[in-house]
Design a protein around this motif. Structure first.
Motif, PDB file in Angstrom:
ATOM      1  N   THR A 125       0.811  -1.215   0.000  1.00 34.12           N
ATOM      2  CA  THR A 125       0.000   0.000   0.000  1.00 34.12           C
ATOM      3  C   THR A 125       0.847   1.269   0.000  1.00 34.12           C
ATOM      4  N   SER A 126       2.139   1.122   0.218  1.00 38.77           N
ATOM      5  CA  SER A 126       3.122   2.187   0.063  1.00 38.77           C
ATOM      6  C   SER A 126       4.487   1.515   0.029  1.00 38.77           C
ATOM      7  N   SER A 127       5.540   2.290   0.005  1.00 38.04           N
ATOM      8  CA  SER A 127       6.882   1.706  -0.027  1.00 38.04           C
ATOM      9  C   SER A 127       7.268   1.052   1.292  1.00 38.04           C
ATOM     10  N   ALA A 128       6.463   1.264   2.344  1.00 40.07           N
ATOM     11  CA  ALA A 128       6.814   0.707   3.652  1.00 40.07           C
ATOM     12  C   ALA A 128       5.642   0.038   4.359  1.00 40.07           C
ATOM     13  N   THR A 129       4.511  -0.126   3.652  1.00 41.47           N
ATOM     14  CA  THR A 129       3.341  -0.715   4.299  1.00 41.47           C
ATOM     15  C   THR A 129       2.696  -1.773   3.405  1.00 41.47           C
ATOM     16  N   VAL A 130       2.004  -2.704   4.071  1.00 37.55           N
ATOM     17  CA  VAL A 130       1.360  -3.833   3.396  1.00 37.55           C
ATOM     18  C   VAL A 130      -0.012  -4.066   4.021  1.00 37.55           C
ATOM     19  N   ALA A 131      -1.002  -4.389   3.211  1.00 32.00           N
ATOM     20  CA  ALA A 131      -2.302  -4.855   3.697  1.00 32.00           C
ATOM     21  C   ALA A 131      -2.400  -6.342   3.381  1.00 32.00           C
ATOM     22  N   GLU A 132      -2.771  -7.123   4.380  1.00 34.84           N
ATOM     23  CA  GLU A 132      -2.780  -8.577   4.243  1.00 34.84           C
ATOM     24  C   GLU A 132      -4.144  -9.127   4.649  1.00 34.84           C
ATOM     25  N   TYR A 133      -4.607 -10.118   3.900  1.00 29.94           N
ATOM     26  CA  TYR A 133      -5.895 -10.752   4.160  1.00 29.94           C
ATOM     27  C   TYR A 133      -5.656 -12.227   4.423  1.00 29.94           C
ATOM     28  N   LYS A 134      -5.974 -12.660   5.649  1.00 26.87           N
ATOM     29  CA  LYS A 134      -5.702 -14.032   6.075  1.00 26.87           C
ATOM     30  C   LYS A 134      -6.898 -14.949   5.840  1.00 26.87           C
ATOM     31  N   ILE A 164      -2.771  -4.777   8.939  1.00 23.51           N
ATOM     32  CA  ILE A 164      -1.781  -3.817   8.438  1.00 23.51           C
ATOM     33  C   ILE A 164      -0.560  -3.764   9.351  1.00 23.51           C
ATOM     34  N   THR A 165      -0.631  -4.471  10.486  1.00 26.07           N
ATOM     35  CA  THR A 165       0.535  -4.671  11.352  1.00 26.07           C
ATOM     36  C   THR A 165       0.576  -6.145  11.737  1.00 26.07           C
ATOM     37  N   GLY A 166       1.743  -6.629  12.080  1.00 27.68           N
ATOM     38  CA  GLY A 166       1.874  -8.028  12.458  1.00 27.68           C
ATOM     39  C   GLY A 166       1.609  -8.975  11.315  1.00 27.68           C
ATOM     40  N   THR A 167       1.927  -8.573  10.102  1.00 33.28           N
ATOM     41  CA  THR A 167       1.639  -9.371   8.921  1.00 33.28           C
ATOM     42  C   THR A 167       2.746 -10.382   8.625  1.00 33.28           C
TER      43      THR A 167
END
Length: 350
Positions: A125-134, A164-167
């Protein structure tokens, strides 16, 4: 931290076997897409302001989450989206079909009694962030076949949680993940839709119905149920469809030159059919392919032949999928059956 363009954003889709235990993305997990609409899909809780001497709401809390969303892409010979198709149906078998170990068939048969695999979906979602779907599942698949165009696939997914944290996924491991060698499927004049009587002989070349386009829909509705269970998060999902597995195929012909399918609609005639798309050559006579077999079809809505042009007009036939009482001649299942031929020797599912 900097924003990313869509073309420069990494996306992964990775299958895993045990609920809530995904592993980091790696080889063959990266995919290219046309669009996606994944989000947390939260509801809002507000208290009624009556008696508070105010004319606006004074509270707002997050209620339920229903993570997931749609994904549209080109159907390809060997990428992570194929794992989602196998996941929708539930069971995958790999068969080596020639002695030179060149062509493998990945077959998916509907399994309505259990969930065999889960999917990890993640995007930068940016150069330093990720969205994850478990614990994602594909619940709906729509395929569009238009002549001389890419075959387009749209999957609808449900997940248990958006993080968005602990991914498990990170910018680093998404970027280092790889996309397998693969090619887009294009619907051409050499491809076919074979159809004949449900109780008849195996479908073959003489059973070809010339079509200009086709739409396939397969649905296996699932739901994550909120429970107060003494621990955070949602437990494994359950089947929610009535019936649990639904399918249809709609085909368009360039012209109406007979009353065959109108008569079949009136008479309740049943069919079986096979839709196949050929890909590039693997070696010699062996080619990539994608095929869907339909063991039992019935026209439950009258075929549509409407005059909208002064020239010859097309007509459209919608077939509903039903479960056969037994696998008919030439078919491997009583349910719609997907078969993917390529040079991959390992399963898509874990």
């Amino acid at each position: 931290m900097a924003s990313k363009s869509g073309a420069n954003s990494g996306i992964i889709l990775k299958p895993y076997l045990t609920y809530d235990t995904p592993s980091a993305p790696s080889t063959n997990d990266k995919i290219k897409i046309d669009s996606e609409g994944f989000s947390r899909n939260s509801t809002e809780l507000t208290e009624n302001p009556i008696g508070g001497n105010v004319i606006m709401k004074t509270t707002s809390e997050i209620g339920d989450d229903d993570p997931g969303g749609p994904l549209t892409k080109t159907l390809r010979t060997n990428d992570a989206f194929n794992a989602a198709i196998m996941n929708l149906l539930g069971t995958e078998t790999v068969t080596n079909v020639n002695t030179a170990a060149i062509l493998y068939e990945h077959s998916a048969v509907a399994n309505t009694t259990s969930i065999v695999n889960y999917l990890l979906w993640a995007k930068e979602t940016s150069s330093a962030t990720v969205a994850e779907y478990k614990n994602a599942l594909m619940t709906d698949l729509a395929l569009e076949f238009n002549l001389n165009d890419f075959v387009k696939a749209t999957g609808t997914f449900k997940a248990s949680q958006r993080l968005i944290t602990g991914t498990t996924s990170s910018n680093a491991n998404i970027q280092s993940a790889t996309e397998p060698t693969n090619y887009p499927f294009i619907f051409r004049d050499v491809d076919y839709f074979w159809i004949n009587a449900q109780a008849g002989a195996a479908v073959q070349g003489s059973d070809a119905l010339a079509i200009t386009k086709a739409s396939v829909s397969l649905s296996r509705p699932m739901e994550y149920v909120d429970e107060a269970r003494g621990t955070a998060g949602k437990a494994a999902p359950r089947v929610s469809g009535e019936p649990p597995f639904i399918g249809s195929i709609t085909v368009t012909c360039k012209e109406k030159d007979a009353d065959t399918f109108f008569t079949a609609y009136d008479a309740g005639t049943e069919y079986k059919a096979s839709l196949r798309v050929q890909g590039p050559t693997i070696s010699g006579a062996y080619k990539h392919f994608f095929r869907i077999d339909f063991p039992r079809l019935k026209i439950v809505t009258e075929p549509q032949y409407n005059l909208s042009s002064a020239s010859v007009n097309p007509y459209t036939i919608e077939f509903q999928c039903m479960a056969a009482l037994s696998a008919p001649t030439g078919m491997n299942s009583v349910y719609p059956f997907v078969c993917l031929g390529n040079d991959r020797s390992t399963k898509y599912l874990a």
